[in-house]
Design a protein around this motif. Structure first.
Motif: not given
Length: 301
Positions: A82-85, A250-257, A287-289, A295-296
């Protein structure tokens, strides 16, 4: 490999109430099957709440030797592909850090995995060092950052001079360690006066945790601690830090992940995810969700 009854890491209490009953048997054969993004199965052991201070924790949990063996041998190819995300998430983390401290300072990333965050920090001018217990991940991180120091070891196996760093980061780390207070006390000694600590952890008081209940995706065997802002603030104060800023992570993930993770659960969720995984179009979307983490930023007192 055995399960261990543990006291509360924050107050030392031993009286608990069950928050979530276990979804996997205590006799499950191989704990490693439940760890990392590449896990084959999702689920958790019993999760309880300390009646004294309110800290939520897995109890009983895998013993320290099991944790050491699992994390040393861990390989997580799903994470690295998932390098890009991962880079997009790393850049979000770095923006958060840069709001509190200027680049060119000395930064230690604990649990640096395959080095995506360190690579972005180094490119922005930070002097970076990493610690990673997974031999596989540490080797990839060293390849990604040939000029940086990457230590392939657990935190307790490493020592640095007092005040060696201006910043320490722990992204998705503190909830995995046997004793967060011991880890934070160790890191506090390595930070310069007024140094900064940045981290993210599951937030048991998040709306996602309340809305999803026992189906919250962060209820996992590998997560030993579930903080609220109040219990995290108390933990930080106990170990020499002042919590300065807290916000949703917030994190970025592919729908596949996302679908692959859904397929780790039994039942209709698994079968539905497997159907959608066949769609090449969905695999290309990201998606970004927020999953219910906080986060602190905290400062050494």
């Amino acid at each position: 490999m055995a399960l261990l009854e543990a006291a509360c890491d924050l107050c030392g209490g031993t009286a608990f109430e069950v928050r979530y009953h276990a979804t996997i048997p205590a006799t499950s054969s191989d704990p490693a099957l439940y760890y990392s993004s590449s896990r084959l199965h999702a689920g958790h052991l019993q999760i309880v709440r300390c009646q004294e201070c309110g800290l939520v924790m897995t109890n009983p949990r895998d013993d320290p030797e099991t944790l050491r063996q699992v994390y040393t041998a861990l390989q997580d190819p799903v994470y690295d592909i998932e390098e890009h995300n991962r880079r997009r998430t790393a850049l979000d983390h770095l923006k958060f850090v840069n709001r509190h401290l200027s680049p060119a300072a000395r930064l230690l990333d604990v649990g640096c995995s395959t080095g995506f965050f360190l690579a972005e920090a180094q490119a922005a001018g930070w002097q970076v060092t990493g610690i990673e217990p997974s031999t596989w991940a540490a080797q990839l991180a060293q390849q990604r950052l040939p000029g940086a120091q990457i230590h392939p070891a657990a935190l307790e196996e490493i020592d640095f001079a007092p005040q060696a760093f201006e910043a320490v980061t722990l992204w998705d780390v503190l909830e995995h360690v046997a004793s967060p207070t011991q880890v934070l006390q160790r890191l506090e000694a390595w930070l310069s006066p007024g140094g900064w600590l940045f981290l993210n952890v599951p937030n048991i008081d998040s709306w996602q945790a309340h809305w999803m209940g026992r189906r919250w995706v962060l209820l996992l065997r590998e997560h030993l601690w579930y903080y609220s802002p109040a219990t995290l603030q108390a933990t930080l104060a106990k170990t020499g830090f002042e919590m300065i800023s807290v916000r949703p992570n917030y994190v970025w993930f592919s729908i596949e992940n996302v679908l692959r993770r859904a397929a780790q659960y039994p039942g209709i969720l698994k079968s539905s995810a497997q159907v959608f995984l066949k769609s090449d179009r969905l695999k290309r979307l990201s998606i970004h969700f927020a999953m219910g983490e906080m986060q602190v930023a905290a400062r050494k007192q």
